[in-house]
Write an enzyme that holds these catalytic residues in place. Structure first.
Site, PDB file in Angstrom:
ATOM      1  N   ASN A   1      74.853  41.409 -72.061  1.00  0.00           N
ATOM      2  CA  ASN A   1      75.347  43.319 -71.565  1.00  0.00           C
ATOM      3  C   ASN A   1      77.040  43.108 -70.746  1.00  0.00           C
ATOM      4  O   ASN A   1      77.760  42.891 -69.520  1.00  0.00           O
ATOM      5  CB  ASN A   1      74.677  43.577 -70.416  1.00  0.00           C
ATOM      6  CG  ASN A   1      74.623  44.352 -69.179  1.00  0.00           C
ATOM      7  OD1 ASN A   1      75.144  44.907 -69.104  1.00  0.00           O
ATOM      8  ND2 ASN A   1      73.679  44.754 -67.725  1.00  0.00           N
ATOM      9  N   TRP A   2      77.538  44.077 -71.279  1.00  0.00           N
ATOM     10  CA  TRP A   2      79.101  44.466 -70.826  1.00  0.00           C
ATOM     11  C   TRP A   2      79.007  45.444 -69.485  1.00  0.00           C
ATOM     12  O   TRP A   2      80.948  45.048 -69.292  1.00  0.00           O
ATOM     13  CB  TRP A   2      79.591  44.800 -72.697  1.00  0.00           C
ATOM     14  CG  TRP A   2      79.656  44.211 -73.051  1.00  0.00           C
ATOM     15  CD1 TRP A   2      79.314  43.355 -73.651  1.00  0.00           C
ATOM     16  CD2 TRP A   2      80.554  44.742 -74.775  1.00  0.00           C
ATOM     17  NE1 TRP A   2      79.345  42.467 -74.572  1.00  0.00           N
ATOM     18  CE2 TRP A   2      80.433  43.436 -75.972  1.00  0.00           C
ATOM     19  CE3 TRP A   2      80.948  45.770 -75.395  1.00  0.00           C
ATOM     20  CZ2 TRP A   2      80.551  43.502 -77.054  1.00  0.00           C
ATOM     21  CZ3 TRP A   2      81.707  45.194 -76.011  1.00  0.00           C
ATOM     22  CH2 TRP A   2      81.263  44.362 -77.222  1.00  0.00           C
ATOM     23  N   LYS A   3      78.431  45.421 -69.311  1.00  0.00           N
ATOM     24  CA  LYS A   3      78.071  46.777 -67.697  1.00  0.00           C
ATOM     25  C   LYS A   3      79.462  47.519 -67.866  1.00  0.00           C
ATOM     26  O   LYS A   3      79.393  48.244 -69.362  1.00  0.00           O
ATOM     27  CB  LYS A   3      78.154  45.889 -66.948  1.00  0.00           C
ATOM     28  CG  LYS A   3      77.075  44.790 -66.429  1.00  0.00           C
ATOM     29  CD  LYS A   3      76.991  43.675 -65.802  1.00  0.00           C
ATOM     30  CE  LYS A   3      76.001  43.037 -65.590  1.00  0.00           C
ATOM     31  NZ  LYS A   3      76.003  41.472 -64.221  1.00  0.00           N
TER      32      LYS A   3
ATOM     33  N   HIS B   1      67.150  47.608 -64.529  1.00  0.00           N
ATOM     34  CA  HIS B   1      68.772  46.774 -64.332  1.00  0.00           C
ATOM     35  C   HIS B   1      69.093  46.893 -62.907  1.00  0.00           C
ATOM     36  O   HIS B   1      68.919  47.440 -62.322  1.00  0.00           O
ATOM     37  CB  HIS B   1      69.914  46.869 -64.728  1.00  0.00           C
ATOM     38  CG  HIS B   1      70.833  45.057 -64.562  1.00  0.00           C
ATOM     39  ND1 HIS B   1      71.884  45.203 -63.696  1.00  0.00           N
ATOM     40  CD2 HIS B   1      71.046  44.230 -65.598  1.00  0.00           C
ATOM     41  CE1 HIS B   1      72.541  44.090 -63.535  1.00  0.00           C
ATOM     42  NE2 HIS B   1      71.945  43.708 -65.150  1.00  0.00           N
TER      43      HIS B   1
ATOM     44  N   GLU C   1      70.855  46.194 -60.988  1.00  0.00           N
ATOM     45  CA  GLU C   1      72.411  47.675 -60.541  1.00  0.00           C
ATOM     46  C   GLU C   1      72.409  48.198 -60.435  1.00  0.00           C
ATOM     47  O   GLU C   1      72.731  49.120 -59.356  1.00  0.00           O
ATOM     48  CB  GLU C   1      73.816  46.855 -60.977  1.00  0.00           C
ATOM     49  CG  GLU C   1      74.534  45.366 -61.068  1.00  0.00           C
ATOM     50  CD  GLU C   1      75.377  44.463 -62.078  1.00  0.00           C
ATOM     51  OE1 GLU C   1      75.815  45.345 -63.501  1.00  0.00           O
ATOM     52  OE2 GLU C   1      75.321  43.823 -61.867  1.00  0.00           O
TER      53      GLU C   1
ATOM     54  N   GLU D   1      65.978  39.015 -63.571  1.00  0.00           N
ATOM     55  CA  GLU D   1      67.479  38.450 -63.034  1.00  0.00           C
ATOM     56  C   GLU D   1      67.472  38.293 -61.777  1.00  0.00           C
ATOM     57  O   GLU D   1      66.993  39.043 -61.180  1.00  0.00           O
ATOM     58  CB  GLU D   1      68.307  39.676 -64.215  1.00  0.00           C
ATOM     59  CG  GLU D   1      68.447  39.784 -65.460  1.00  0.00           C
ATOM     60  CD  GLU D   1      69.525  40.131 -65.206  1.00  0.00           C
ATOM     61  OE1 GLU D   1      70.184  39.172 -66.220  1.00  0.00           O
ATOM     62  OE2 GLU D   1      70.088  41.198 -65.568  1.00  0.00           O
TER      63      GLU D   1
ATOM     64  N   GLY E   1      76.324  37.513 -61.268  1.00  0.00           N
ATOM     65  CA  GLY E   1      77.809  37.545 -61.272  1.00  0.00           C
ATOM     66  C   GLY E   1      77.871  36.749 -59.909  1.00  0.00           C
ATOM     67  O   GLY E   1      79.328  36.616 -59.703  1.00  0.00           O
TER      68      GLY E   1
ATOM     69  N   SER F   1      74.210  34.902 -64.415  1.00  0.00           N
ATOM     70  CA  SER F   1      74.852  33.505 -64.273  1.00  0.00           C
ATOM     71  C   SER F   1      74.731  32.261 -65.304  1.00  0.00           C
ATOM     72  O   SER F   1      75.208  31.320 -65.169  1.00  0.00           O
ATOM     73  CB  SER F   1      75.310  32.873 -62.964  1.00  0.00           C
ATOM     74  OG  SER F   1      76.009  33.518 -62.071  1.00  0.00           O
TER      75      SER F   1
ATOM     76  N   GLY G   1      75.766  38.350 -68.294  1.00  0.00           N
ATOM     77  CA  GLY G   1      76.834  39.330 -67.998  1.00  0.00           C
ATOM     78  C   GLY G   1      78.345  38.689 -68.191  1.00  0.00           C
ATOM     79  O   GLY G   1      78.939  39.287 -69.819  1.00  0.00           O
ATOM     80  N   GLY G   2      78.737  37.931 -67.279  1.00  0.00           N
ATOM     81  CA  GLY G   2      80.171  37.720 -67.555  1.00  0.00           C
ATOM     82  C   GLY G   2      80.893  37.222 -68.749  1.00  0.00           C
ATOM     83  O   GLY G   2      81.827  37.585 -69.208  1.00  0.00           O
TER      84      GLY G   2
HETATM   85  P1  13P Z   1      76.308  37.648 -64.746  1.00  0.00           P
HETATM   86  O1  13P Z   1      75.760  36.946 -66.047  1.00  0.00           O
HETATM   87  O2  13P Z   1      77.703  37.557 -64.825  1.00  0.00           O
HETATM   88  O3  13P Z   1      75.356  36.584 -63.897  1.00  0.00           O
HETATM   89  O4  13P Z   1      75.068  39.200 -65.093  1.00  0.00           O
HETATM   90  C1  13P Z   1      74.230  39.010 -64.993  1.00  0.00           C
HETATM   91  C2  13P Z   1      73.088  40.128 -65.671  1.00  0.00           C
HETATM   92  O5  13P Z   1      73.203  41.248 -64.480  1.00  0.00           O
HETATM   93  C3  13P Z   1      72.968  40.035 -67.547  1.00  0.00           C
HETATM   94  O6  13P Z   1      72.360  41.165 -66.984  1.00  0.00           O
END
Ligand code: 13P
Length: 251
Positions: free
Chosen positions: A10-12, A96, A98, A168, A174, A214, A235-236
């Site tokens: 997920n590149w956000k 998600h 977020e 999640e 994050g 993470s 994510g990251g």
């Molecule tokens: P991180 O891997 O940066 O914690 O993010 C997870 C995420 O929200 C994937 O959708």
């Protein structure tokens, strides 16, 4: 029951067109030798087409980070399932944390998105997860159950083959704090049991449940070794081809 693993990035809200094309090309190259697992990239809407084009000769699939329930119309700021497909996408992430926390999307809205996404035959990744406060108050299972029951309301068994659930925990996103493999496995097993009670055993056994929060190259192997963890939503670490490549090659 063996389920085909799915590793999703997920590149956000990251990447310009140029960054996205380079990253996608690097990832496609790193995926060339992993035939027994699926790899999905969810870049921002603005680069869906470009990324789809870059990965066209690879096994990687592309999806959007959210999706509306209508094919078109007056929905400012939204993207429709038809647009996702038109841009080369085959999947959508929905619910998600977020979206839930920052943009106040509730379970009823998320359910509309899930059903819309499935109506247009997109692989639909429904995200669920508790906050730290909810975990500390021993409400994790109740929260997850509510999100899943409401998120999947009206989704019939025939569409469940296109559903993926991503667990999640909000406190692990994050933050560098991963749920332990035991904590994750416990919730994944609970989700599978819940799906069995809502649908039937074979649907529950076939359902892929991803862990997100993470996920990094140094914890992916232990997480993926758990019985009910069928993949990762990253994510990251998905923004760095080398890290994501290592995650894809989990052992
Ligand atoms: P991180 O891997 O940066 O914690 O993010 C997870 C995420 O929200 C994937 O959708």
């Amino acid at each position: 029951m063996s389920r085909r693993a799915l590793i999703a990035g997920n590149w956000k809200m990251h990447t310009t067109v140029m960054d996205a094309c380079h990253l996608a090309a690097d990832i496609a190259r790193l995926c060339a030798d992993v035939p027994d697992r699926d790899v999905l990239l969810a870049p921002p809407f603005t680069v869906l087409s470009e990324v789809s084009h870059v990965i066209r000769d690879s096994a990687v699939i592309v999806g959007s980070q959210n999706v509306c329930w209508e094919a078109k119309g007056a929905f400012t700021g939204e993207i429709s399932p038809v647009m996702v497909k038109d841009a080369g996408g085959a999947a959508a992430i929905v619910g998600h944390s977020e979206r839930r926390q920052i943009f106040h999307e509730d379970d009823a809205l998320i359910n509309k998105r899930v059903r819309g996404s499935l109506k247009f035959d997109l692989l639909t990744i429904l995200c669920v997860g508790e906050t730290l406060e909810e975990r500390e108050e021993n409400n994790t299972f109740a929260v997850i159950e509510g999100q899943i029951r409401q998120g999947l309301a009206g989704v019939d068994a025939v569409h469940m083959g296109k559903v993926v659930i991503a667990y999640e925990p909000v406190w692990a996103i994050g933050t560098g704090k991963t749920a332990s493999k035991e904590q994750a496995q416990e919730v994944h097993a609970f989700i599978r049991k819940l799906i069995e009670t809502m649908y039937e055993k074979t649907i529950a056994e076939q359902l892929r449940i991803l862990y997100g929060g993470s996920v990094k190259q140094d914890n992916v192997d232990a997480l993926m070794a758990q019985q009910d963890i069928d993949g990762a939503l990253v994510g990251g670490a998905a923004l760095d081809a080398e890290s994501f490549g290592r995650i894809i090659h989990f052992r």
